[in-house]
Design a protein around this motif. Sequence first.
Motif, PDB file in Angstrom:
ATOM      1  N   ASP A  27      15.367 -17.173   5.738  1.00 48.28           N
ATOM      2  CA  ASP A  27      14.701 -16.037   6.379  1.00 48.28           C
ATOM      3  C   ASP A  27      15.618 -14.827   6.496  1.00 48.28           C
ATOM      4  N   GLU A 333      16.454 -11.745  13.194  1.00 44.64           N
ATOM      5  CA  GLU A 333      15.169 -12.079  12.580  1.00 44.64           C
ATOM      6  C   GLU A 333      14.194 -10.914  12.690  1.00 44.64           C
ATOM      7  N   SER A 334      14.137 -10.294  13.860  1.00 38.04           N
ATOM      8  CA  SER A 334      13.235  -9.169  14.076  1.00 38.04           C
ATOM      9  C   SER A 334      13.635  -7.959  13.231  1.00 38.04           C
ATOM     10  N   GLU A 337      12.510  -8.573   9.690  1.00 36.25           N
ATOM     11  CA  GLU A 337      11.054  -8.440   9.610  1.00 36.25           C
ATOM     12  C   GLU A 337      10.640  -6.969   9.634  1.00 36.25           C
ATOM     13  N   GLU A 340      11.023  -5.368   6.334  1.00 30.92           N
ATOM     14  CA  GLU A 340       9.983  -5.797   5.398  1.00 30.92           C
ATOM     15  C   GLU A 340       8.603  -5.270   5.770  1.00 30.92           C
ATOM     16  N   LYS A 342       6.875  -6.011   8.516  1.00 29.71           N
ATOM     17  CA  LYS A 342       6.076  -7.018   9.217  1.00 29.71           C
ATOM     18  C   LYS A 342       5.959  -6.676  10.695  1.00 29.71           C
ATOM     19  N   THR A 344       6.616  -7.402  14.406  1.00 24.70           N
ATOM     20  CA  THR A 344       7.755  -8.087  15.000  1.00 24.70           C
ATOM     21  C   THR A 344       7.944  -7.630  16.439  1.00 24.70           C
TER      22      THR A 344
END
Length: 381
Positions: A27, A333-334, A337, A340, A342, A344
């Motif tokens: 990820d 991770e956020s 994201e 990308e 996404k 989040t």
Amino acid sequence: MPGIAILGAGIFAKEAHLPALHALGSDAPPLLAVYSRSEATAKECSEAAVSLGLAPAPAIYHDGDAEHNLDALLARPDITAVIVVLPITLQPEIIRKAFAAGKHVLSEKPVAPDVASGIALIKEYEEKYKANLVWRVAENFEAEPGFRAAGKLIRDGKIGKVNFFKATVMNFIDVGNKYYKTPWRTVPDYQGGFLLDGGVYQGGFLLDGGVHTIGALRTMLPHPLTHLSAYASSNFDYLKPHDTINAVVQSAGNFHGIVELSFGAPTAANPVADQYIITGGEGWLTVNMKHTAGKSVLRIHLRRVVRDHEGKRLREEEETMDLPGTGVKSEFESFFEKIEGKETMDIGDPVQALKDVAFIQAGLNSEGVSIDLEKLVVEGK
């Protein structure tokens, strides 16, 4: 796959950032490069990445070698984002260089060494780069599941309207502490500076570590903090110029609280653990951070009044929950994201991070006088 680079190879990069990237596995984008001012520390960080299982070994970049310096790293088209983990006063310049090179940026807190320079940096980002580049400030307390869960409980009305709060954080720092030995905290040129009595006041541990406490409160409380009156003191010569702030604080939601923040505890065993207490009209909750066997856990303890449909008091209920400390992993991770496109978590906003710096700056300069935090964030003074 587009890759990332870590700019800065100190303790936190090795002990928090690399494990977080490893925990994210596929990820996370591949770590392609590591930069440090010295070749030795860059090499250590690269080797630490390999020992964790991050492969292949990140390329090493450092000052003093034109072919492998920071400019060379930022020129690489396969590196689309950088994580900046450098001394506080150096970060704004490096962040600007990364923006100019077209890189997304996740920069460690604090957002800037003082409010005025933070305002200037945010203004430049919003006017020139925000349309195409993501910039987030890595305040891992804001991303901690425990603090976020506590904030949701409060927003859901579990303790009723918030009436008052108290945050107590006491840290024991001696000259043998691994963080004390870093220039981030001990060399004035790296600490960040606030104007005090016409001179420059260095932030030290209170700036670098204190913003965590304010970030946690910002995450949990339903309204922003607007004013404070505080006193700061210096209790140990090696922690000069100041190691402690005691503040009384007002919020936009017409509730108030106390913040006790110190890096001048005299012993490793403190009379009270780091604790946040938030009290409402229908109950209260506490949040404590615990460290066991190298792992951190946030414990939320909630006690509230239960009423019937007519509002009659029936009983009191109590609940305790433990949530693992995964703030660095969560913020990484956020960030990925967000790059990308996404959906989040709404974290890492530089403007919100600037409010944390404003609190510390105001606390160091107040000397008992009420300071308007919202005005400070807008005007820088």
